[in-house]
Design a protein around this motif. Structure first.
Motif, short mmCIF file in Angstrom:
data_model
loop_
_atom_site.label_atom_id
_atom_site.label_comp_id
_atom_site.label_asym_id
_atom_site.label_seq_id
_atom_site.Cartn_x
_atom_site.Cartn_y
_atom_site.Cartn_z
N LEU A 565 0.83 -1.20 0.00
CA LEU A 565 0.00 0.00 0.00
C LEU A 565 0.87 1.25 0.00
CD1 LEU A 565 -2.73 1.42 0.24
CD2 LEU A 565 -2.61 1.08 2.72
N HIS A 566 1.88 1.29 0.86
CA HIS A 566 2.73 2.47 0.93
C HIS A 566 3.52 2.66 -0.36
CE1 HIS A 566 1.45 3.08 4.87
NE2 HIS A 566 2.38 2.44 5.56
N ALA A 567 3.99 1.59 -0.95
CA ALA A 567 4.72 1.69 -2.21
C ALA A 567 3.82 2.24 -3.31
CB ALA A 567 5.27 0.32 -2.61
N ALA A 568 2.57 1.79 -3.35
CA ALA A 568 1.63 2.29 -4.35
C ALA A 568 1.39 3.80 -4.16
CB ALA A 568 0.32 1.52 -4.27
N GLU A 569 1.26 4.24 -2.92
CA GLU A 569 1.04 5.66 -2.66
C GLU A 569 2.25 6.50 -3.06
OE1 GLU A 569 0.03 5.32 1.50
OE2 GLU A 569 -2.10 5.63 1.07
N LEU A 570 3.45 5.98 -2.79
CA LEU A 570 4.66 6.69 -3.19
C LEU A 570 4.76 6.80 -4.70
CD1 LEU A 570 7.26 5.13 -0.70
CD2 LEU A 570 6.35 7.45 -0.65
N ILE A 571 4.41 5.75 -5.41
CA ILE A 571 4.52 5.75 -6.86
C ILE A 571 3.54 6.76 -7.47
CG2 ILE A 571 4.05 4.36 -8.92
CD1 ILE A 571 5.25 1.97 -7.41
N THR A 572 2.29 6.75 -7.01
CA THR A 572 1.30 7.68 -7.58
C THR A 572 1.67 9.13 -7.25
OG1 THR A 572 -0.10 7.34 -5.63
CG2 THR A 572 -0.57 6.00 -7.58
N SER A 573 2.21 9.36 -6.07
CA SER A 573 2.63 10.71 -5.72
C SER A 573 3.83 11.15 -6.56
CB SER A 573 2.97 10.80 -4.23
OG SER A 573 3.25 12.13 -3.86
N ALA A 574 4.76 10.23 -6.80
CA ALA A 574 5.90 10.55 -7.65
C ALA A 574 5.45 10.87 -9.07
CB ALA A 574 6.88 9.37 -7.66
N TRP A 575 4.39 10.20 -9.51
CA TRP A 575 3.88 10.49 -10.85
C TRP A 575 3.28 11.90 -10.90
CZ3 TRP A 575 3.93 10.42 -15.68
CH2 TRP A 575 2.84 10.85 -16.45
N LYS A 576 2.61 12.32 -9.86
CA LYS A 576 2.06 13.69 -9.83
C LYS A 576 3.18 14.72 -9.96
CE LYS A 576 -1.93 12.50 -6.94
NZ LYS A 576 -2.57 12.69 -5.61
N ALA A 577 4.30 14.47 -9.29
CA ALA A 577 5.44 15.39 -9.37
C ALA A 577 6.02 15.39 -10.77
CB ALA A 577 6.50 14.98 -8.35
N ARG A 578 6.10 14.23 -11.39
CA ARG A 578 6.63 14.16 -12.76
C ARG A 578 5.69 14.86 -13.72
NH1 ARG A 578 9.98 12.03 -16.39
NH2 ARG A 578 9.20 11.13 -18.33
N GLN A 579 4.40 14.70 -13.53
CA GLN A 579 3.42 15.32 -14.42
C GLN A 579 3.49 16.84 -14.32
OE1 GLN A 579 -0.70 14.28 -13.60
NE2 GLN A 579 -1.06 13.90 -15.78
N THR A 580 3.74 17.31 -13.10
CA THR A 580 3.89 18.76 -12.91
C THR A 580 5.13 19.29 -13.60
OG1 THR A 580 2.76 18.62 -10.77
CG2 THR A 580 4.11 20.59 -11.17
N ALA A 581 6.22 18.53 -13.53
CA ALA A 581 7.49 18.95 -14.15
C ALA A 581 7.46 18.77 -15.65
CB ALA A 581 8.64 18.15 -13.55
N ASP A 582 6.73 17.79 -16.15
CA ASP A 582 6.68 17.51 -17.59
C ASP A 582 5.26 17.12 -17.98
OD1 ASP A 582 7.11 16.88 -20.20
OD2 ASP A 582 8.33 15.09 -19.82
N PRO A 583 4.41 18.11 -18.28
CA PRO A 583 3.01 17.82 -18.61
C PRO A 583 2.85 16.93 -19.83
CG PRO A 583 3.33 20.15 -18.14
CD PRO A 583 4.69 19.54 -18.24
N SER A 584 3.86 16.84 -20.70
CA SER A 584 3.75 16.05 -21.92
C SER A 584 4.02 14.56 -21.67
CB SER A 584 4.73 16.55 -22.97
OG SER A 584 6.07 16.39 -22.53
#
Length: 646
Positions: A565-584
């Motif tokens: 569960l914690h790993a899944a939460e970390l991954i989805t949060s990391a994706w939000k940061a990547r999406q903010t840095a690179d919307p494409s």
């Protein structure tokens, strides 16, 4: 009646009743009960040798007071024997023997017991076991300890607890296909006879309790090794229901076996299957309890003399090889459980001398053999077990050369120089390549498993040496280089995991592969992808994570293990940061899978909390918590949490 033991009993060093045939040969059937012809001169020489062993002189007039009997070798003999390591060990311990009492074999090592048994010495300075014991070896007048803990129900007819003949044949097929190649603790031809009885209604009634116990543990192992779909489709019950049922039956049968004082080797085999089954299904029983049970099993194995090599005990090649396989698998499983408990097994550094099993096929062995077969060159059906045993032998060698200062976690021991760690790992890698990997056939399933698991082990060890919590320092490596090598080793470790889970040829071993997921490598790449955010290098890790979730479906079972569960939460949060840095950037497949699962999990948690307390429950981690974690570095992670197996 003969005045000497028959040749089979003398060879086995067991008490002979000197009948024709004797009771031991009657029971074993394969032995030919023959007695040596003793000429008068031989008898005189034997008696003279006996007088000398008692400190007397057969040529003297008898006026000299005889010395006390000496059962061990003379000082001159000891000096000669010291040239051989095995003989030296025997001179220190006393000559090991197996004696029989009431149809059971007992292992005796200490010289004090030789006197207790009244053993004679013949002209070859060998112990003669023909003398009738003046006192019993084991007293059965006292009850065993903690009998009240094992409440066996003897009203249960174990023969009626077996599955239907059709289901039993199915479970046997799956055991032979999925589990036996990885747990070779008995010969195929021996299992064949047991299968014949267990798949016949009348044959089951002739089985003894120890055989029932072994069979139930075999059924449990089979169910662990088959997927949910087969359980439902063929056995017509969910896998968890079947596991619970056969675990209960196994434990009931084991309670009849008095696991505190095991007298039959088949119970040792049954316990290995029981512990291997439960260890592979980690949510069922605690690893610590299995580790404690392993200690009890090993102590019982020692009482049966299984830790001593059969050649020293003068057993025939088949018995010798059988005991070697049993003892080394105990050591392998003990080490595996110790790693998961973070504890170094004491037997790893003990002075037992059972040799590694021979690299032979079961068909190379038969009960009538008097000489061990020649080892085969290349890999055999025993090779997967042999490479794991070789790793255990290397760990023992490291212990011996470092006087026990190196624990099982030596790769992450910060006090050990980095160069020493790399040297040890290189030694193991070279040995694996020479003994096993160069012979791997890429189309044979077991060879594929040997190759991938052994390489994954070496890769994981290299990763641990570079971890910031265990790196010993090296003037030739900068911190940036160490970090890059660590991430690369973690990625490679997970790539091996993907290969193990994606190769169709080894899908039947999936039950085993899933039990050894490398959490340190997993969290290492998650931390790295958090740091990279919108960097182009991050795409490789996102693709890796997507493949990992594609081929590790058990990682999607978020409710069974909080790490998932914690790993899944970390991954989805990391994706939000990547999406903010690179919307494409395109959304990785793993994120598309995890987001709805996390939403459902939070909904279930909220519903449960509302029912219990009447107030809604927030997510396990808030967005603020997760965003703060994006600044984590390796030294900030609680690695003990991710390494925990409970």
């Amino acid at each position: 009646m003969s005045n000497q033991a028959c040749e089979p009993c003398a060879r086995r060093k067991v008490r002979c009743d000197k009948q024709q045939p004797c009771s031991n040969c009657k029971r074993r059937k394969q032995d030919q009960c023959t007695y040596p012809e003793a000429a008068p001169t031989d008898r005189v020489k034997r008696l003279e040798s006996l007088v000398r062993s008692l400190g007397g002189d057969p040529n003297s007039d008898g006026s000299r007071t005889p010395k006390r009997a000496r059962l061990g070798p003379s000082p001159v003999e000891t000096q000669s024997n010291d040239r051989d390591a095995g003989a030296s060990t025997e001179s220190e311990r006393g000559q090991p023997i197996l004696v029989e009492q009431d149809g059971q074999s007992y292992y005796v090592e200490m010289r004090a017991w030789h006197s207790h048994l009244g053993l004679e010495v013949n002209q070859q300075n060998e112990v003669n076991h023909d003398v009738l014991m003046s006192r019993p070896l084991i007293s059965r007048t006292k009850p065993d300890a903690l009998q009240g803990l094992l409440r066996a129900d003897y009203n249960i007819n174990l023969a009626l607890q077996h599955p239907s003949v059709q289901d039993a044949n199915f479970l046997w097929d799956r055991f032979e296909r999925n589990a036996n190649p990885l747990i070779k603790i008995d010969f195929d031809w021996a299992l064949k006879g047991l299968r014949a009885n267990s798949t016949d209604i009348e044959g089951r009634t002739s089985l003894k309790d120890p055989e029932h116990t072994f069979l139930f543990c075999l059924y449990l192992m089979s169910i662990v090794s088959i997927p949910e779909e087969e359980c439902t489709k063929i056995l017509h019950q969910p896998k968890q229901v079947l596991l619970s049922h056969y675990q209960a039956v196994c434990e009931q049968a084991l309670s009849r076996s008095n696991i505190f004082c095991i007298a039959d080797v088949i119970i040792i085999r049954a316990l290995i299957l029981y512990m291997a089954s439960c260890a592979a299904s980690i949510e069922r029983l605690s690893i610590r309890s299995l580790f404690s049970l392993m200690g009890l099993t090993i102590r019982n194995a020692e009482a049966l003399g299984i830790h001593r090599d059969g050649a020293i005990l003068r057993l025939n090649p088949v018995e010798t090889e059988s005991r070697r396989r049993l003892w080394w698998h105990l050591q392998h499983l003990d080490l595996a459980l110790g790693v998961r408990c973070g504890t170094t097994p004491l037997t790893l550094m003990a002075g037992w001398d059972a040799n590694v099993p021979l690299n032979v096929e079961d068909s190379d062995l038969n009960p009538d053999m008097t000489e061990a077969p020649a080892e085969r060159k290349g890999l055999t059906s025993l090779s997967y077990c042999l490479w794991t045993y070789w790793i255990v032998s290397q760990q023992r060698e490291f212990f011996s050369s470092n006087r026990g200062k190196l624990g099982i976690s030596w790769a992450s021991n910060k006090s050990l120089p980095h160069a020493t760690k790399i040297s040890l790992i290189n030694t193991m890698e070279e040995g694996l390549n020479k003994k096993f990997l160069q012979y791997c056939d890429p189309i044979k399933p077991l060879d594929i498993l040997v190759q991938l698991t052994s390489r994954a082990l070496i890769c994981t060890m290299r990763m641990f040496t570079l971890h910031p919590m265990s790196f010993s320092g090296d003037a030739n490596i900068t911190d940036e280089q160490r970090h890059a090598q660590l991430v690369e080793a973690a990625i490679k470790s997970l790539e091996y995991n993907i290969a193990l889970n994606s190769r169709p040829e080894i899908q039947r071993f999936q039950w085993f592969i899933n039990g050894y997921f490398q959490w340190h490598a997993f969290i290492s790449v998650i931390v790295e992808v958090m740091q990279l955010k919108g960097s182009p290098e991050a795409q490789r890790i996102w693709d890796l994570l997507s493949d990992l979730y594609t081929y590790n479906k058990n990682l999607l079972e978020l409710s069974e293990d909080r790490r998932k569960l914690h790993a899944a939460e970390l991954i989805t949060s990391a994706w939000k940061a990547r999406q903010t840095a690179d919307p494409s950037a395109y959304k990785p497949a793993c994120v598309s899978i995890l987001e709805p699962l996390l939403s459902d999990n939070r909904g279930d948690a909220t519903k449960t909390q509302t029912e219990v307390v009447g107030q809604p429950l927030g997510p396990v981690m808030t967005d603020e918590d997760l965003n703060a974690m994006l600044d984590l570095e390796f030294q900030d992670i609680d690695w003990g949490f991710w390494a925990g197996m409970e």
